[in-house]
Design an enzyme around this catalytic site. Structure first.
Site, mmCIF file in Angstrom:
data_model
loop_
_atom_site.group_PDB
_atom_site.id
_atom_site.type_symbol
_atom_site.label_atom_id
_atom_site.label_comp_id
_atom_site.label_asym_id
_atom_site.label_seq_id
_atom_site.Cartn_x
_atom_site.Cartn_y
_atom_site.Cartn_z
ATOM 1 N N LYS A 99 0.877 -1.179 0.000
ATOM 2 C CA LYS A 99 0.000 0.000 0.000
ATOM 3 C C LYS A 99 0.915 1.231 0.000
ATOM 4 C CE LYS A 99 -2.438 -2.544 2.952
ATOM 5 N NZ LYS A 99 -2.893 -2.728 4.296
ATOM 6 N N GLY A 127 5.491 -2.744 -9.872
ATOM 7 C CA GLY A 127 4.905 -1.521 -9.304
ATOM 8 C C GLY A 127 5.978 -0.631 -8.699
ATOM 9 N N ILE A 147 8.685 -13.167 -6.876
ATOM 10 C CA ILE A 147 8.651 -14.613 -7.101
ATOM 11 C C ILE A 147 7.986 -14.913 -8.438
ATOM 12 C CG2 ILE A 147 8.625 -15.201 -4.638
ATOM 13 C CD1 ILE A 147 5.589 -15.947 -5.061
ATOM 14 N N ASP A 148 7.216 -13.951 -8.981
ATOM 15 C CA ASP A 148 6.433 -14.221 -10.207
ATOM 16 C C ASP A 148 7.290 -14.263 -11.477
ATOM 17 O OD1 ASP A 148 4.331 -14.020 -8.439
ATOM 18 O OD2 ASP A 148 3.775 -11.990 -9.034
ATOM 19 N N GLY A 198 1.713 -16.378 -8.901
ATOM 20 C CA GLY A 198 2.262 -15.923 -10.174
ATOM 21 C C GLY A 198 1.516 -14.773 -10.814
ATOM 22 N N ARG A 199 0.388 -14.396 -10.203
ATOM 23 C CA ARG A 199 -0.482 -13.347 -10.757
ATOM 24 C C ARG A 199 -0.799 -13.614 -12.227
ATOM 25 N NH1 ARG A 199 -1.778 -9.896 -6.897
ATOM 26 N NH2 ARG A 199 -3.239 -8.896 -8.284
ATOM 27 N N ARG A 257 -8.909 -33.580 -4.756
ATOM 28 C CA ARG A 257 -8.485 -32.809 -3.579
ATOM 29 C C ARG A 257 -7.725 -31.571 -4.050
ATOM 30 N NH1 ARG A 257 -11.659 -35.693 -1.714
ATOM 31 N NH2 ARG A 257 -11.537 -37.003 0.149
ATOM 32 N N HIS A 277 1.151 -18.329 0.523
ATOM 33 C CA HIS A 277 2.352 -17.572 0.894
ATOM 34 C C HIS A 277 3.522 -18.436 1.353
ATOM 35 C CE1 HIS A 277 -0.708 -14.521 0.628
ATOM 36 N NE2 HIS A 277 0.258 -13.635 0.480
HETATM 37 O O1 F6P Z 1 3.525 -10.701 -6.704
HETATM 38 C C1 F6P Z 1 3.884 -11.646 -5.779
HETATM 39 C C2 F6P Z 1 2.677 -12.320 -5.193
HETATM 40 O O2 F6P Z 1 3.123 -13.279 -4.281
HETATM 41 C C3 F6P Z 1 1.731 -12.926 -6.225
HETATM 42 O O3 F6P Z 1 2.211 -14.118 -6.732
HETATM 43 C C4 F6P Z 1 0.449 -12.992 -5.422
HETATM 44 O O4 F6P Z 1 -0.703 -12.945 -6.223
HETATM 45 C C5 F6P Z 1 0.526 -11.760 -4.585
HETATM 46 O O5 F6P Z 1 1.887 -11.397 -4.488
HETATM 47 C C6 F6P Z 1 -0.047 -11.923 -3.206
HETATM 48 O O6 F6P Z 1 -0.015 -10.705 -2.576
HETATM 49 P P1 F6P Z 1 -0.357 -10.487 -1.042
HETATM 50 O O7 F6P Z 1 0.875 -10.807 -0.263
HETATM 51 O O8 F6P Z 1 -0.733 -9.076 -0.957
HETATM 52 O O9 F6P Z 1 -1.474 -11.437 -0.680
#
Ligand code: F6P
Length: 363
Positions: A76, A119, A141-142, A185-186, A281, A287
């Site tokens: 943020k 960003g 990580i993406d 991975g977004r 499953r 995270h």
């Molecule tokens: O951009 C890194 C990442 O871990 C993405 O893979 C994931 O969608 C996002 O951040 C998760 O963000 P946050 O920690 O805000 O839940």
């Protein structure tokens, strides 16, 4: 002594501490720069008292093996979209770049190293355009930044996902089940495709290739008909069916990102609705992929990014980001670094190669 400000922004990522330590170690040799860290991205420069720490050799000793960031982080408070309450108490996101740049200069800093993803590097560019000498260091990580062949944190995430996948295979096999493992991975399928190849998945679903549920059903049925008796699927959090949309929730107040996560459950229901009779499953790694100690590769990449970033500061090579290209450490203009998103190419060799290994993408 000149003063350098370092910040880590966006989501955390294994290797951030190794970058910080690399900067501090290299700066110590220069004998000309003092290194300081702003806590929680650039939030630390506005608090009273200030949350700015002197980064000494002692403070950063041995931190390269630790996950997270000793400077903490936030996704943020982006200066370009800074949350401000309007007269009705509603949050508006406004451009406060100038306020940040003025503050950093007023505090006497001569340069900034900004460690972060897409960003954060857009923020670096805005700072530079407002006259602040800044160097960017790519993290995520993406692995979705196109200017660098690799970001640190990616290898660690793939290793964590692969270790988990291996565990799911043995339980899938024992119960004749369909196992769905969801990875991060977004909008990019890098973690998913690397994990699918490393783990030997039958199906890999990525954002770049919308999937046809019928094709997946055929693959699953043919596996059971052949007597293989289990199927392991890796799905990226941003994967979507050809007919339908991704699973996303509203981010927290002040955050511009939607929150992904949950596609494994959507896929599970779609497969059941399409007639898959085997037990299914779902596992969402979440995270865990960002936590813990960085792999050796990521420690090396991150440490050398730190050294290179500081050398760029010394040389006055500002408005650039460190990058790892063709086995070399180079600097690329921030403009170029933030221009294109690094998607998995639909016709790239990694996709064709994965298909060659028998992995189905549902296209
Ligand atoms: O951009 C890194 C990442 O871990 C993405 O893979 C994931 O969608 C996002 O951040 C998760 O963000 P946050 O920690 O805000 O839940």
């Amino acid at each position: 002594m000149k003063k350098l400000l370092v910040a880590t922004g966006g989501g955390d990522c294994p290797g951030l501490n190794a970058v910080i330590r690399g900067i501090v170690k290299r700066a110590k040799k220069s004998k000309e720069w003092g290194v300081y860290g702003s806590m929680e991205a650039f939030n630390g420069i506005f608090t009273d008292p200030l949350r700015i720490v002197k980064l000494t050799g002692k403070k950063t000793a041995g931190i390269h093996i630790k996950g997270g960031t000793i400077l903490k982080t936030t996704n943020k408070a982006d200066p370009l979209h800074y949350p401000v309450k309007d007269e009705n108490g509603n949050i508006q996101l406004v451009d406060k770049t100038k306020m940040f740049v003025d503050r950093i200069k007023d505090l006497g800093f001569d340069a900034v190293i900004n460690i972060g993803g897409d960003g954060s590097q857009k923020i670096s560019k805005a700072f530079f355009d407002h006259g602040l000498p800044v160097v960017g260091v790519p993290k995520t990580i993406d692995n979705d930044l196109s200017a660098t062949d690799m970001t640190f944190g990616f290898q660690t995430a793939v290793q964590i996902a692969t270790d988990s996948f291996d565990k799911l295979v043995t339980t899938a096999e024992s119960h004749h089940r369909v196992m769905i493992m969801e990875v991060m991975g977004r909008d990019a399928g890098w973690i998913a495709i690397h994990t699918a190849i490393a783990g030997g998945a039958e199906i890999c679903l990525i954002p770049e290739i919308p999937y046809d549920i019928e094709k997946l059903v055929q693959k699953i049925e043919s596996r059971y008909e052949k007597g293989r008796g289990f199927v392991c699927i890796v799905i990226a959090e941003g994967a979507k069916p050809k007919a339908g949309s991704i699973v996303a929730r509203q981010g927290e107040e002040g955050s511009r990102h939607v929150r992904l996560g949950g596609v494994a459950f959507q896929l599970s229901q779609q497969l059941k609705d399409a007639g898959v009779r085997a037990e299914i499953r779902e596992t969402v790694l979440g995270h865990t992929q960002r936590g813990g100690t960085p792999t050796a590769f990521d420690r090396v990449l991150a440490s050398l990014f730190g050294v290179k970033a500081f050398e760029m500061v010394m040389e006055g090579d500002f408005g650039k980001m460190v990058a790892f290209k063709n086995n070399s450490f180079i600097s690329v203009p921030l403009e170029e670094a933030t221009r294109n998103y690094n998607h998995v190419g639909v016709d790239s060799f990694i996709v064709r190669g994965a298909k060659g290994l028998g992995i189905t993408f549902g296209d």
